[in-house]
Each structure stands twice: as C-alpha cells, then as structure tokens.
Design an enzyme around this catalytic site. Structure first.
Site, PDB file in Angstrom:
ATOM      1  N   ARG A  16       5.841  87.583  61.395  1.00  0.00           N
ATOM      2  CA  ARG A  16       5.084  88.647  60.726  1.00  0.00           C
ATOM      3  C   ARG A  16       3.932  89.206  61.570  1.00  0.00           C
ATOM      4  O   ARG A  16       3.350  90.238  61.230  1.00  0.00           O
ATOM      5  CB  ARG A  16       4.544  88.146  59.379  1.00  0.00           C
ATOM      6  CG  ARG A  16       5.608  88.239  58.294  1.00  0.00           C
ATOM      7  CD  ARG A  16       4.978  88.106  56.930  1.00  0.00           C
ATOM      8  NE  ARG A  16       4.682  86.726  56.605  1.00  0.00           N
ATOM      9  CZ  ARG A  16       3.678  86.349  55.811  1.00  0.00           C
ATOM     10  NH1 ARG A  16       2.876  87.239  55.276  1.00  0.00           N
ATOM     11  NH2 ARG A  16       3.481  85.075  55.557  1.00  0.00           N
ATOM     12  N   SER A 108      -2.138  72.233  62.064  1.00  0.00           N
ATOM     13  CA  SER A 108      -1.314  73.376  62.452  1.00  0.00           C
ATOM     14  C   SER A 108      -2.065  74.224  63.467  1.00  0.00           C
ATOM     15  O   SER A 108      -3.262  74.479  63.298  1.00  0.00           O
ATOM     16  CB  SER A 108      -0.989  74.250  61.243  1.00  0.00           C
ATOM     17  OG  SER A 108       0.165  73.779  60.621  1.00  0.00           O
ATOM     18  N   ALA A 398     -33.200 112.044  88.187  1.00  0.00           N
ATOM     19  CA  ALA A 398     -32.003 112.357  87.410  1.00  0.00           C
ATOM     20  C   ALA A 398     -30.868 112.779  88.327  1.00  0.00           C
ATOM     21  O   ALA A 398     -31.085 113.532  89.285  1.00  0.00           O
ATOM     22  CB  ALA A 398     -32.312 113.475  86.423  1.00  0.00           C
TER      23      ALA A 398
HETATM   24  C1  UD1 Z   1       4.218  73.779  54.994  1.00  0.00           C
HETATM   25  C2  UD1 Z   1       4.373  72.655  53.995  1.00  0.00           C
HETATM   26  C3  UD1 Z   1       3.817  73.091  52.646  1.00  0.00           C
HETATM   27  C4  UD1 Z   1       2.372  73.530  52.789  1.00  0.00           C
HETATM   28  C5  UD1 Z   1       2.254  74.596  53.854  1.00  0.00           C
HETATM   29  C6  UD1 Z   1       0.808  74.897  54.139  1.00  0.00           C
HETATM   30  C7  UD1 Z   1       6.367  71.516  54.703  1.00  0.00           C
HETATM   31  C8  UD1 Z   1       7.801  71.295  54.465  1.00  0.00           C
HETATM   32  N1  UD1 Z   1       5.743  72.331  53.880  1.00  0.00           N
HETATM   33  O1  UD1 Z   1       4.958  74.881  54.538  1.00  0.00           O
HETATM   34  O2  UD1 Z   1       3.893  72.028  51.724  1.00  0.00           O
HETATM   35  O3  UD1 Z   1       1.881  74.008  51.562  1.00  0.00           O
HETATM   36  O4  UD1 Z   1       2.838  74.126  55.090  1.00  0.00           O
HETATM   37  O5  UD1 Z   1       0.726  76.008  54.984  1.00  0.00           O
HETATM   38  O6  UD1 Z   1       5.809  70.931  55.614  1.00  0.00           O
HETATM   39  N2  UD1 Z   1       6.395  74.403  62.413  1.00  0.00           N
HETATM   40  C9  UD1 Z   1       6.939  73.841  63.538  1.00  0.00           C
HETATM   41  N3  UD1 Z   1       8.252  73.566  63.567  1.00  0.00           N
HETATM   42  C10 UD1 Z   1       9.069  73.800  62.506  1.00  0.00           C
HETATM   43  C11 UD1 Z   1       8.499  74.363  61.348  1.00  0.00           C
HETATM   44  C12 UD1 Z   1       7.158  74.646  61.318  1.00  0.00           C
HETATM   45  O7  UD1 Z   1       6.229  73.611  64.531  1.00  0.00           O
HETATM   46  O8  UD1 Z   1      10.262  73.506  62.618  1.00  0.00           O
HETATM   47  C13 UD1 Z   1       4.967  74.688  62.394  1.00  0.00           C
HETATM   48  C14 UD1 Z   1       4.662  76.146  62.176  1.00  0.00           C
HETATM   49  O9  UD1 Z   1       4.557  76.811  63.430  1.00  0.00           O
HETATM   50  C15 UD1 Z   1       3.324  76.077  61.482  1.00  0.00           C
HETATM   51  C16 UD1 Z   1       3.400  74.783  60.691  1.00  0.00           C
HETATM   52  O10 UD1 Z   1       4.413  74.013  61.295  1.00  0.00           O
HETATM   53  O11 UD1 Z   1       2.268  75.971  62.398  1.00  0.00           O
HETATM   54  C17 UD1 Z   1       3.715  75.002  59.208  1.00  0.00           C
HETATM   55  O12 UD1 Z   1       4.917  75.719  59.106  1.00  0.00           O
HETATM   56  P1  UD1 Z   1       5.114  76.852  58.012  1.00  0.00           P
HETATM   57  O13 UD1 Z   1       6.511  77.338  58.099  1.00  0.00           O
HETATM   58  O14 UD1 Z   1       3.997  77.801  58.109  1.00  0.00           O
HETATM   59  O15 UD1 Z   1       4.856  76.052  56.679  1.00  0.00           O
HETATM   60  P2  UD1 Z   1       5.884  75.754  55.526  1.00  0.00           P
HETATM   61  O16 UD1 Z   1       6.983  74.905  56.062  1.00  0.00           O
HETATM   62  O17 UD1 Z   1       6.230  77.002  54.860  1.00  0.00           O
END
Ligand code: UD1
Ligand code: CA
Length: 479
Positions: A16, A108, A398
């Site tokens: 996004r 994160s 100037a």
């Molecule tokens: C996750 C949590 C959710 C929480 C939310 C808070 C899980 C399954 N869920 O949601 O409970 O409320 O964060 O923001 O953990 N990332 C990786 N590798 C992956 C997937 C994600 O490095 O395979 C990283 C992303 O870059 C990001 C972070 O992990 O920095 C969180 O991933 P994101 O997809 O934003 O969160 P959700 O999985 O939706």
C-alpha cells in the site's frame, strides 16, 4: 538478569505504500522506520538483534549493517524469509540465530514509535518464564488479532480477524504485534505451528494457545497510547506518525524552555545524507517561529530568534543572532557558524563552510559559501561570497560577486578589514582587496588593490551629444 534478544520482522512488502523503496526503509523524521526500531533496541541494551528480511532484503540489510558499523552497541544479524508465509514462519527463520538462555522481544520494522520504557515493562511482565503480549484497546479493531480472555480474565488465545467469529470480532482489545517470550519456550511452540487457517499462513499468534495448553502463564501488558504500536502501511499513516513524532519532539523542546510559536508547525529531522541524528540544542529564551525545518545537529544560543519558514541544517547559531524568515542554512559536512548578534536574511542562503563573526549582517538574496566574515562585516543585498576571507567591518555592495571558480579550480578572495566594495563588482579570484580600500561600483577586479586606495576597473563613460535614436518606418509602405 535474562539477556534480551530482539527479533524485528521486516520481510513484508508494504504494497500500500506504492513505492519501490522497501517499507521499513521509508523515512520518519529523515530516519528509516527500521532505524527507529533499532534505536529502541539499542536503548534496551539488547544482547543481539535479528532482523528478518525478505522484500528488498539487500537494501534493508545494507542499511542495518551501516547502522551497526556506526556502533549500535549490539550484535546485529539477519535472517532471510523467502517466501513470506506468515509471522510464525518469519520467527522460524530467526530462531537458529537466537540462543536458548535469552528472552526474545518480537518487534515490527514498520512500528517506529514504541517507547523503550513500554518494552521494559513488557520484559518485566515476561519475567523470564511467562509469555507477555503488548495489547491496546482500539475503538475500531478491524483487521487486528483479538485478545480472547477466559474466566477470570486470563488470556486464552489470539484470534486473527479473518478467523474470528462475530462475537470475537466485537472484542476491542487487540494484539499489537509485540511480545516478549523466553527463547526456549518459543522454539518448542514454533516447531508445532500449522497453517490451517483463513489465510493459509503460519501465525505467530498461535503460540498463545500453546502456552496456555502447556501451563505457561500468559500476561497481557495493556497500554493506552495506541501511537506506540501503530504501524505504517500507507503514505497517510506515515504522515500521521510523522506528525505524532514531531509533536513529541516539540513538546520535549518546550519543556526545556524553547519558545515554539506553534508546536504543530515544527520539524526536526535526521540528516539522511550523512546519517546525522536530528538534534536541536537551544540555550535559554530561544524563539522559533512557525514552519521551520531543522535537520541534523543544530545549536542555537541564548536569546537567538529564528523567523518563519527557515530551513536550517547542521549549523551553530550564537546567542542573540536573528535569522529572518525564509532563510536557508545548510552546513552539511563543513558546518555553518553564525556569530553572536548577527542578522541573517530574509531570503539569505548560507552554505557549507559559511562562518559569520559577531554582528555580521547578511541580507536578502545573499549567498555565502566556504567563506568567513569577521565581526561587523555586511553584505546586505543580492550578492555572492564564495571561498572568501572577509575582514572586520567590510561593506560588500549590492550585486557584487566573487568569481571563485575558473572552470577547473577554486581560488580565494581576500577582502581586508574596512574595505568597501561598491555595487555590482566582480572580484576575480585569486585576488586581495587591501585594508581600507574602496572598489568603485561596477568594477571587475583582476589584480590585488593597495590598502587605502580607490580602485576602479570599468569602461569610462562616453557622452555623445546630438545622438539621434532610430525611429520606426511608417507602416504600410510595403517595402
Ligand atoms: C499481525 C498479527 C495480529 C496483530 C497485528 C498487529 C499475526 C498472525 N497476526 O497481523 O494479531 O494484531 O500483527 O499489527 O501475527 N511479516 C514478515 N513475514 C511474514 C509476514 C509478516 O516479516 O511472512 C512482517 C511484516 O512485514 C510486518 C509484521 O510482520 O512487519 C506484521 O505483519 P502484518 O502482515 O502487518 O500483520 P498481520 O499478520 O496482519
Ligand atoms: Ca498478514
């Protein structure tokens, strides 16, 4: 004390943002988001940090390494996650780099504003044998994992939004994405994750139910300030967190006595070109008008005033100086120094190596680069001083310029004390204007001038009497 090891998830794409730059390298206050998170890790005195990379891994790892080589204070490693199969899968990639005796804090890379004190409280809540979750209550919890509590309010599990029932979706307490957990427990749980869920992902959040089943206490450390756990997914969210961060910086400055005309119109950023931290050090009674942007390290002495809409980077401004509106000061590597009581601007430009002594005046549309002006020297209008050494009380007219560059090399111009340079002069360097000398307006000076002399170097004026100005031929005579 259990050693603290930090795992930072930074493999996600950040679709996004609609950017070619990896999300965790998007800048907040001039510093990549991951840089903010690594700073927080530094404040926690972590033993080691593992950054989990995937999308843009090469750039992300290069940035992390550059910070580590600048002395981050912890051992920094990377773990590649390719493809990205969920947050649990991400942690599985990190585990080989995490020792069993440590407490793992999961962060994160796109959550920049978590305070170290909050994480310390979370670490205390884990206490070396519990699973501690950082949670917050949101008016609109859509999309987040919900904290499911059982009888007596004990945490039972986390259910992801997409897997949640209607009743579970009504829960407003959410998991922030940040937890603290003993490494040896986490290792066992991660080995048993499955991806049997709505997204087909390995959820890190499934370890909560495993802890409960295994009799490991789970504690939720709930905070009020949602900004501390807010992530960046879009340019709008990035801008919102930027404002929140700037408001924090502005508040800290005002608590230290700085007068900001409007804290909502204040910015202090890192100098990303040189990796210099944004730092504004002010003496007493400094006033800063609206819309100023400070970059890198800037010092402002007692009673100095900064007018509206100035951009000031890497500079030292002494006591009592006044910087009028719309002035651009960029010290970059050489720095800029503004002496006590000096007046600068409006619309002045001070570039690297500009050194203004006390009571110097630099007026509108005057550019100064790699030049020193001694006490009381003045260049008030439309002028350029490059590679110049200007003595005390010199008056620089100037429209005058130093021609400091011959196309291959730069040369110095020396203007000795009390010299007076008329308007619209060109001083062709290398050249020295003697002390107390006067240079007539419009002169192009190519040779040194003696002290005290009047030097004029321009065409003599010629007056032709009876001169007839050409007139237009009458229209319509065809030619
Ligand atoms: C996750 C949590 C959710 C929480 C939310 C808070 C899980 C399954 N869920 O949601 O409970 O409320 O964060 O923001 O953990 N990332 C990786 N590798 C992956 C997937 C994600 O490095 O395979 C990283 C992303 O870059 C990001 C972070 O992990 O920095 C969180 O991933 P994101 O997809 O934003 O969160 P959700 O999985 O939706
Ligand atoms: Ca996800």
């Amino acid at each position: 004390m259990t050693p603290i090891d930090i795992a930072i998830m930074a493999a996600g794409k950040g679709t996004r943002m609609k950017s070619r730059i990896p999300k965790v390298l998007q800048k907040l206050a001039g510093r990549p988001l991951l840089g903010h998170v690594l700073d927080t890790a530094g404040q926690l005195r972590a033993r080691s940090v593992v950054v989990i990379t995937g999308h843009g891994a090469i750039e992300v790892e290069a940035f992390g390494s550059s910070l580590a080589s600048a002395g981050a204070g912890f051992d920094l490693q990377f773990a590649r996650q390719e493809p990205q199969l969920g947050t649990g899968h991400a942690m599985q990639q990190a585990m080989p780099r995490l020792a069993d005796d440590g407490l793992v804090v999961v962060l994160s890379g796109d959550v920049p504003l978590t305070e170290a004190a909050t994480l310390r409280a979370l670490i205390d809540a884990a206490g070396g044998e519990r699973l501690a979750l950082l949670t917050v209550t949101l008016p609109d919890p859509t999309g987040y994992g919900r904290i499911v509590r059982g009888a007596g309010g004990t945490v039972q599990r986390i259910v992801e939004h997409k897997d949640a029932s209607e009743a579970e979706r009504a829960i407003t307490e959410i998991y922030s994405g940040i937890m603290a957990v003993p490494a040896r427990l986490l290792r066992g749980w991660l080995g048993r994750l499955s991806n049997d869920n709505a997204q087909g992902e390995y959820y890190l959040t499934d370890v909560v139910a495993m802890a409960v089943a295994g009799g490991v206490p789970v504690v939720a450390h709930r905070i009020e300030d949602a900004l501390q756990v807010a992530g960046v997914n879009s340019p709008l969210q990035l801008a919102e967190l930027e404002r929140a961060h700037q408001a924090r910086q502005a508040r800290a400055l005002m608590e230290a006595g700085v007068r900001l005309m409007d804290p909502a119109r204040f910015d202090l950023r890192d100098d990303a070109r040189r990796g210099v931290r944004g730092e504004l050090l002010c003496g007493p009674d400094v006033e800063i008008d609206v819309g100023c942007i400070f970059t890198g390290r800037v010092e402002i002495g007692e009673g100095a005033r900064i007018g509206a809409h100035c951009c000031i980077a890497d500079a030292r401004i002494a006591a009592g100086a006044v910087i009028h509106p719309y002035t651009h000061i960029d010290g970059e590597s050489a720095g800029v120094r503004v002496g006590a009581g000096a007046l600068v601007g409006p619309f002045a430009r001070l570039r690297p190596g500009a050194e203004l002594g006390p009571e110097v005046h630099i007026g509108n549309f005057v550019e100064v680069k790699n030049s020193s002006l001694a006490a009381g020297a003045k260049a008030n209008h439309l002028a350029y001083l490059g590679d110049a050494t200007v003595g005390e009380r010199v008056n620089y007219g100037a429209g005058s310029i130093t021609a400091n560059y011959d196309g291959a090399h730069k040369h110095r111009t020396v203007i000795e004390a009390d010299a007076h340079i008329g308007s619209n002069c060109v001083l062709v360097a290398p050249v020295t204007i003697g002390a107390g000398g006067t240079v007539g307006g419009g002169s192009t000076i190519t040779q040194d001038t003696p002290p005290g002399a009047l030097s004029v170097a321009r065409g003599r004026q010629v007056n032709l009497s009876g001169w007839q100005r050409p007139t237009k031929k009458p229209a319509g005579d065809g030619g």
